[in-house]
Design a protein around this motif. Structure first.
Motif, short mmCIF file in Angstrom:
data_model
loop_
_atom_site.label_atom_id
_atom_site.label_comp_id
_atom_site.label_asym_id
_atom_site.label_seq_id
_atom_site.Cartn_x
_atom_site.Cartn_y
_atom_site.Cartn_z
N LEU A 483 0.82 -1.22 0.00
CA LEU A 483 0.00 0.00 0.00
C LEU A 483 0.85 1.26 0.00
O LEU A 483 0.48 2.28 -0.60
N ILE A 484 2.02 1.21 0.66
CA ILE A 484 2.87 2.40 0.74
C ILE A 484 3.63 2.63 -0.57
O ILE A 484 3.73 3.77 -1.05
N LEU A 485 4.16 1.58 -1.17
CA LEU A 485 5.07 1.75 -2.30
C LEU A 485 4.38 1.76 -3.67
O LEU A 485 4.92 2.33 -4.61
N LEU A 486 3.22 1.13 -3.79
CA LEU A 486 2.58 1.07 -5.11
C LEU A 486 1.87 2.39 -5.44
O LEU A 486 1.17 2.95 -4.59
N PRO A 487 2.00 2.89 -6.67
CA PRO A 487 1.24 4.07 -7.08
C PRO A 487 -0.23 3.72 -7.28
O PRO A 487 -0.60 2.55 -7.39
N VAL A 488 -1.08 4.74 -7.31
CA VAL A 488 -2.51 4.53 -7.45
C VAL A 488 -2.82 4.11 -8.88
O VAL A 488 -2.53 4.85 -9.82
N PRO A 489 -3.43 2.94 -9.08
CA PRO A 489 -3.78 2.51 -10.45
C PRO A 489 -4.91 3.38 -11.00
O PRO A 489 -5.67 4.01 -10.24
N PRO A 490 -5.07 3.43 -12.32
CA PRO A 490 -6.06 4.33 -12.94
C PRO A 490 -7.48 4.13 -12.42
O PRO A 490 -8.19 5.10 -12.17
N PHE A 491 -7.93 2.87 -12.26
CA PHE A 491 -9.32 2.66 -11.82
C PHE A 491 -9.54 3.20 -10.41
O PHE A 491 -10.61 3.72 -10.09
N LEU A 492 -8.50 3.14 -9.53
CA LEU A 492 -8.64 3.65 -8.19
C LEU A 492 -8.54 5.17 -8.16
O LEU A 492 -9.16 5.83 -7.30
N GLN A 493 -7.78 5.76 -9.10
CA GLN A 493 -7.74 7.22 -9.22
C GLN A 493 -9.13 7.78 -9.49
O GLN A 493 -9.55 8.78 -8.89
N SER A 494 -9.88 7.13 -10.39
CA SER A 494 -11.23 7.60 -10.69
C SER A 494 -12.15 7.44 -9.49
O SER A 494 -12.96 8.32 -9.18
N TRP A 495 -12.03 6.32 -8.77
CA TRP A 495 -12.88 6.06 -7.62
C TRP A 495 -12.63 7.07 -6.50
O TRP A 495 -13.55 7.48 -5.80
N LEU A 496 -11.35 7.47 -6.32
CA LEU A 496 -10.99 8.42 -5.28
C LEU A 496 -11.13 9.87 -5.74
O LEU A 496 -10.91 10.80 -4.94
N GLY A 497 -11.46 10.08 -7.00
CA GLY A 497 -11.62 11.44 -7.51
C GLY A 497 -10.31 12.18 -7.67
O GLY A 497 -10.25 13.40 -7.48
N LEU A 498 -9.24 11.47 -8.05
CA LEU A 498 -7.93 12.10 -8.21
C LEU A 498 -7.57 12.31 -9.68
O LEU A 498 -6.58 12.98 -9.97
N ALA A 499 -8.33 11.72 -10.57
CA ALA A 499 -7.99 11.82 -12.01
C ALA A 499 -8.88 12.85 -12.69
O ALA A 499 -10.02 13.06 -12.29
#
Length: 499
Positions: A483-499
């Motif tokens: 969880l600390i080292l992996l970047p946010v994958p595209p599908f999770l970026q959309s879910w979290l509202g970061l993309a």
């Protein structure tokens, strides 16, 4: 200047690691291996500082890989072979050194006097291994140990405890008893000469003043690092109000490192294992410190104790760092990203960080900042938040399951030494692949992992397995690393509202 200091630190660390691990295993002089390994960083520093030339990343990677494979090839070709079974090479027959300071030290030194190989007869060994516990079939005398092979007929913990008592009754405290898994998972015992046979271990010097001095120096270097990160110019660092701007960062990072090593120290002592005091490593640039460490002065008795010591530091450090990050995020503010490649996470910095850099950071930022954090924005971290985030990164580095790192100990404790070594070999290349693809800030750590040996030292009883609770906690800590080292994958970026 910073490059030369970094080169010296990397060189001294590699020097000590090779001296401790490779010198006893290979006929090739370990200093030659050290020189081979240090060629790439030396060329990198010379290029930057002397010739004003920045080597391309691919060229540096090629040099590191060539250096790594060359040194490993030399070490393997010069690997020392054990003498054939039954040879008379074995335990030293030298007088024991006595501790002149105390009578107790003299008595223990005498009790642990080295034993002649002629005294280790098969008859005496048979008395140490009851047939209903461990049916002794063969004995091999080697320079490092006496190997006792046979069939284990009882629970590993019960068998180990009974054999250990019998060996101590027969030979005193002259041997450490080791229970390991051999080929095809078949356990064997090894009787290893106790270091107390060569020097009294009743008293080992501690250096409390050195530990305190390093702590104070590290406080100063982290204080100045935090102040400069807050915008204080170097010529204003002697001005107390300006210097105190670095206090949140200094206190935060020292609390995280102190809790990590302090709890490991406490757990080791609780299990009756002698350790050094925690020592901090100050550096007068960038982050202000390279962490802290303690050294175990005795072998670990079993895999449960190995697990407890390994997991305690990352668990305590994570709790402190997570608290600081959450509190610091309350005082942090979102902002527009600096100019750079669109769609790429902003690298770690004291001022602005892209939450997409880490799955954990993205989730926490969304929970704390809520709608303040708009898609595509970065976070201007408060110094306390940055200290917390940096602490989590350090914890993640320690949790990488390779060799002597905490993660290597955890995997060893859960799956055994051989499986832990195999996991370490694969992990090194996975981290390198991650650094070359989506997390370039991990490249230096990925290269350092190539130098760290993938094998961990065995516990004395390295066969008895962990309970289910410890296994689940270990797997949870390795998931925490991801969880600390992996970047946010595209599908999770959309879910979290970061993309």
């Amino acid at each position: 200047m910073a490059d030369w200091i970094l080169l010296a630190l990397v060189g001294s660390t590699t020097y000590l690691l090779l001296q401790k691990s490779v010198a006893r295993l290979s006929k090739v002089p370990w200093r030659i291996l050290w020189l081979v390994m240090m060629i790439p960083p030396l060329l990198w520093v010379l290029g930057r500082q002397v010739f004003q030339y920045e080597m391309p990343p691919l060229l540096m990677l090629g040099l590191f890989l060539a250096s790594y494979f060359t040194s490993m090839t030399l070490a393997r070709r010069g690997r020392l072979q054990p003498p054939p079974a039954g040879s008379q090479a074995g335990v030293e027959n030298t007088p024991a050194e006595r501790d002149p300071e105390t009578e107790e030290g003299e008595e223990e030194g005498a009790a642990a006097a080295p034993i002649s190989i002629s005294e280790v007869s098969r008859e005496k060994l048979n008395r140490c291994f009851p047939w209903n516990v461990f049916y002794l079939q063969s004995v091999e005398y080697r320079p490092q140990a006496i190997i006792c092979r046979g069939n284990l007929r009882a629970d590993p913990t019960e068998a180990y405890e009974q054999v250990q008592r019998n060996v101590e009754t027969t030979f005193g405290k002259r041997f450490l008893v080791v229970l390991q898994e051999g080929f095809a998972g078949k356990p064997f015992f090894a009787l290893v000469p106790n270091p107390a046979a060569r020097r009294s271990l009743t008293r080992q010097k501690e250096w409390p003043l050195l530990a305190l001095g390093l702590l104070l120096f590290t406080f100063w270097t982290t204080l100045t690092a935090g102040a400069q990160a807050s915008g204080v110019s170097p010529d204003r660092l002697l001005h107390l109000p300006s210097l105190l701007k670095g206090l949140p960062y200094a206190v935060g990072i020292l609390a995280i490192l102190g809790s990590h090593e302090g709890i490991r120290y406490w757990v080791a002592r609780r299990h009756g294992i002698k350790t050094s005091l925690p020592y901090f490593i100050p550096v007068p640039f960038v982050l202000g410190t390279f962490g802290a460490f303690i050294e175990l002065k005795e072998p670990v008795p079993n895999r449960k104790v190995l697990f407890d010591i390994a997991v305690a530091g990352p668990l305590a450090g994570s709790l402190v760092a997570l608290t600081m990050l959450l509190v610091g995020l309350v005082f942090s503010t979102p902002g527009d990203p600096p100019a750079g490649p669109e769609g790429q996470p902003t690298p770690i910095s004291f001022h602005r960080i892209d939450p997409r850099l880490s799955v954990l950071l993205a989730i926490l930022a969304r929970l704390v900042l809520g709608d303040q954090l708009q898609p595509g924005q970065v976070i201007d971290l408060h110094p306390l938040a940055f200290a917390g985030w940096l602490g989590l990164v350090v914890v993640a580095f320690n949790l990488v399951p390779v060799g002597q790192l905490d993660g290597g100990h955890i995997v060893h404790a859960i799956y055994g030494q051989q499986m832990g070594a195999n996991v370490g070999r694969v992990t090194r290349w996975l981290v390198l692949l991650l650094a070359l693809t989506v997390q370039p800030w991990l490249l230096l750590w990925a290269l350092l992992l190539l130098v760290i040996t993938s094998a961990d030292e065995p516990a004395l009883n390295d066969v008895a397995e962990l309970d289910e609770g410890r296994e689940l906690l270990g797997l949870a800590m390795l998931s925490w690393l991801v969880l600390i080292l992996l970047p946010v994958p595209p599908f999770l970026q959309s879910w979290l509202g970061l993309a």
